[in-house]
Motif scaffolding. Structure first.
Motif, PDB file in Angstrom:
ATOM      1  N   ASN A  49      30.039 -33.916  90.157  1.00  0.00           N
ATOM      2  CA  ASN A  49      30.631 -35.250  90.262  1.00  0.00           C
ATOM      3  C   ASN A  49      29.604 -36.345  90.009  1.00  0.00           C
ATOM      4  O   ASN A  49      29.831 -37.501  90.378  1.00  0.00           O
ATOM      5  CB  ASN A  49      31.261 -35.434  91.649  1.00  0.00           C
ATOM      6  CG  ASN A  49      32.470 -34.540  91.866  1.00  0.00           C
ATOM      7  OD1 ASN A  49      33.258 -34.335  90.943  1.00  0.00           O
ATOM      8  ND2 ASN A  49      32.609 -34.000  93.077  1.00  0.00           N
ATOM      9  N   ASP A  50      28.499 -35.985  89.400  1.00  0.00           N
ATOM     10  CA  ASP A  50      27.438 -36.943  89.085  1.00  0.00           C
ATOM     11  C   ASP A  50      27.958 -37.903  87.998  1.00  0.00           C
ATOM     12  O   ASP A  50      28.164 -37.505  86.852  1.00  0.00           O
ATOM     13  CB  ASP A  50      26.203 -36.197  88.582  1.00  0.00           C
ATOM     14  CG  ASP A  50      25.015 -37.114  88.362  1.00  0.00           C
ATOM     15  OD1 ASP A  50      25.232 -38.292  87.989  1.00  0.00           O
ATOM     16  OD2 ASP A  50      23.871 -36.664  88.530  1.00  0.00           O
ATOM     17  N   THR A  51      28.186 -39.174  88.352  1.00  0.00           N
ATOM     18  CA  THR A  51      28.779 -40.121  87.396  1.00  0.00           C
ATOM     19  C   THR A  51      27.871 -40.396  86.207  1.00  0.00           C
ATOM     20  O   THR A  51      28.356 -40.638  85.106  1.00  0.00           O
ATOM     21  CB  THR A  51      29.121 -41.448  88.107  1.00  0.00           C
ATOM     22  OG1 THR A  51      27.965 -41.941  88.779  1.00  0.00           O
ATOM     23  CG2 THR A  51      30.253 -41.251  89.094  1.00  0.00           C
ATOM     24  N   LYS A  52      26.562 -40.373  86.423  1.00  0.00           N
ATOM     25  CA  LYS A  52      25.630 -40.589  85.303  1.00  0.00           C
ATOM     26  C   LYS A  52      25.748 -39.465  84.285  1.00  0.00           C
ATOM     27  O   LYS A  52      25.770 -39.699  83.077  1.00  0.00           O
ATOM     28  CB  LYS A  52      24.195 -40.700  85.817  1.00  0.00           C
ATOM     29  CG  LYS A  52      23.912 -41.964  86.606  1.00  0.00           C
ATOM     30  CD  LYS A  52      22.443 -42.047  87.006  1.00  0.00           C
ATOM     31  CE  LYS A  52      22.169 -43.347  87.768  1.00  0.00           C
ATOM     32  NZ  LYS A  52      20.749 -43.427  88.177  1.00  0.00           N
ATOM     33  N   LEU A  86      28.356 -37.460  83.897  1.00  0.00           N
ATOM     34  CA  LEU A  86      29.684 -37.537  83.277  1.00  0.00           C
ATOM     35  C   LEU A  86      29.729 -38.643  82.222  1.00  0.00           C
ATOM     36  O   LEU A  86      30.284 -38.459  81.142  1.00  0.00           O
ATOM     37  CB  LEU A  86      30.750 -37.801  84.350  1.00  0.00           C
ATOM     38  CG  LEU A  86      31.151 -36.619  85.231  1.00  0.00           C
ATOM     39  CD1 LEU A  86      32.010 -37.092  86.393  1.00  0.00           C
ATOM     40  CD2 LEU A  86      31.897 -35.573  84.393  1.00  0.00           C
ATOM     41  N   GLY A  87      29.142 -39.796  82.546  1.00  0.00           N
ATOM     42  CA  GLY A  87      29.139 -40.909  81.604  1.00  0.00           C
ATOM     43  C   GLY A  87      28.454 -40.547  80.309  1.00  0.00           C
ATOM     44  O   GLY A  87      28.961 -40.823  79.212  1.00  0.00           O
ATOM     45  N   TYR A 126      30.655 -38.155  78.278  1.00  0.00           N
ATOM     46  CA  TYR A 126      31.788 -38.807  77.602  1.00  0.00           C
ATOM     47  C   TYR A 126      31.332 -39.646  76.401  1.00  0.00           C
ATOM     48  O   TYR A 126      32.039 -39.726  75.393  1.00  0.00           O
ATOM     49  CB  TYR A 126      32.557 -39.679  78.587  1.00  0.00           C
ATOM     50  CG  TYR A 126      33.358 -38.908  79.605  1.00  0.00           C
ATOM     51  CD1 TYR A 126      34.158 -37.827  79.220  1.00  0.00           C
ATOM     52  CD2 TYR A 126      33.321 -39.260  80.955  1.00  0.00           C
ATOM     53  CE1 TYR A 126      34.892 -37.122  80.157  1.00  0.00           C
ATOM     54  CE2 TYR A 126      34.066 -38.562  81.896  1.00  0.00           C
ATOM     55  CZ  TYR A 126      34.840 -37.488  81.489  1.00  0.00           C
ATOM     56  OH  TYR A 126      35.562 -36.788  82.424  1.00  0.00           O
ATOM     57  N   LYS A 150      36.548 -43.421  79.183  1.00  0.00           N
ATOM     58  CA  LYS A 150      36.139 -42.666  80.367  1.00  0.00           C
ATOM     59  C   LYS A 150      34.668 -42.917  80.676  1.00  0.00           C
ATOM     60  O   LYS A 150      34.287 -43.031  81.849  1.00  0.00           O
ATOM     61  CB  LYS A 150      36.371 -41.169  80.140  1.00  0.00           C
ATOM     62  CG  LYS A 150      37.829 -40.730  80.163  1.00  0.00           C
ATOM     63  CD  LYS A 150      37.933 -39.231  79.959  1.00  0.00           C
ATOM     64  CE  LYS A 150      39.380 -38.762  79.966  1.00  0.00           C
ATOM     65  NZ  LYS A 150      39.464 -37.291  79.736  1.00  0.00           N
ATOM     66  N   THR A 160      33.088 -44.822  84.287  1.00  0.00           N
ATOM     67  CA  THR A 160      32.215 -44.217  85.295  1.00  0.00           C
ATOM     68  C   THR A 160      31.367 -45.281  85.997  1.00  0.00           C
ATOM     69  O   THR A 160      30.947 -45.086  87.139  1.00  0.00           O
ATOM     70  CB  THR A 160      31.266 -43.177  84.672  1.00  0.00           C
ATOM     71  OG1 THR A 160      30.360 -43.820  83.758  1.00  0.00           O
ATOM     72  CG2 THR A 160      32.047 -42.078  83.970  1.00  0.00           C
ATOM     73  N   ALA A 199      28.414 -45.949  85.412  1.00  0.00           N
ATOM     74  CA  ALA A 199      27.062 -45.427  85.644  1.00  0.00           C
ATOM     75  C   ALA A 199      26.264 -45.268  84.350  1.00  0.00           C
ATOM     76  O   ALA A 199      25.245 -44.579  84.338  1.00  0.00           O
ATOM     77  CB  ALA A 199      27.154 -44.078  86.360  1.00  0.00           C
TER      78      ALA A 199
END
Length: 282
Positions: free
Chosen positions: A72-75, A77-78, A81, A103, A107, A109
């Motif tokens: 779930n690390d937004t950085k 994931l960002g 994407y 997306k 985030t 982030a």
């Protein structure tokens, strides 16, 4: 209208360049290129060399096969994407590119550079599907963010050009002219900060391209054609002198795209002005 597909787009631009009989892309001013194209055949050879690389297409397709990070690390994931969005964009899959880039921005982030990239390509992709209001909103946000960055002034001319293109699409020529004046002011400011000729030539190319678009919107097609051709000349000069770029050298791909786009636009203006003459409209 050319397809957004990579291979078809390359063929379309090649045809446009081949049609520009008699156009020579000699380097301007004090930039002396070693191998600047001097004829249409030279330009065609350059475009043939720059056509989509099957290895690059395969690489983009491999990127799309990568699974979404389980964390779930937004950085993380960002970044994922953004990479997916750029791969979709490179393959001409506009809707999927927009979804991934949206997306990435959501985030909250993204690193500043990644956020700028995501917004840049969101603006471009929304323009390509005709959603100009969304494209303009992204342009305006990027401009405001860039103004707050102490080093951001160097990016402003590119952002203003994008806004000009989108505003013209709405039919608001007066606003486009006002934005162009801001672009000119930003180029004048940047020119006082950099002594490198190749950097100044890059901003001159952006300015000529933007000027051409405003002229086109006014119906001054012959003047627009000349400005687009000048922009192509300037972009080619940057390519031929890219090794002289101070600091971190930008990728050649952006200048190639700008050059080829200007050539295609110039040919379009030539056809329009010829038609006007035949119909005694000018």
């Amino acid at each position: 209208m050319c397809s957004s597909d990579l291979v078809q787009m390359s063929s379309c631009l090649k045809i446009a360049a081949l049609a520009l009989v008699g156009v020579a892309l000699a380097p301007p001013g004090n930039l002396q290129a070693d191998t600047a194209p001097q004829s249409v055949s030279d330009i065609a050879a350059v475009l043939e060399h720059e056509k989509p690389d099957p290895k690059r297409v395969a690489s983009l397709e491999e990127q799309l096969k990568k699974p979404e990070p389980a964390s779930n690390d937004t950085k993380q994931l960002g970044s994922y994407y953004v990479d997916q969005g750029m791969a979709y964009y490179g393959l001409g899959r506009t809707t999927a590119a927009i979804a991934s880039l949206e997306k990435a921005v959501a985030t909250g982030a993204l690193k500043p550079a990644d956020l700028n990239t995501a917004r840049n390509y969101l603006s471009f992709n929304y323009r390509s599907i005709g959603d100009l209001n969304r494209a303009i909103a992204f342009d305006e946000q990027r401009i405001e963010d860039t103004k707050r960055d102490p080093q951001g002034n160097r990016r402003l001319p590119i952002l203003y050009r994008s806004l000009i293109i989108n505003v013209i699409g709405t039919g608001d020529i007066v606003r486009a002219e006002a934005v162009f004046e801001k672009l000119q002011a930003s180029v004048r400011e940047i020119s006082t900060l950099s002594a490198a000729s190749v950097v100044k030539t890059n901003y001159d190319a952006v300015q000529q391209d933007s000027r051409a678009r405003v002229l086109e919107a006014r119906g001054q097609y012959r003047d627009a054609e000349a400005a687009f051709l000048k922009s192509a000349q300037l972009n080619q000069a940057v390519l031929d002198n890219l090794s002289r770029w101070p600091g971190n050298k930008p990728a050649a791909e952006g200048f190639i795209t700008s050059r080829d786009s200007a050539l295609a636009q110039a040919r379009s203006e030539e056809h329009t002005s010829e038609l006007q003459s035949r119909l005694h409209l000018v």
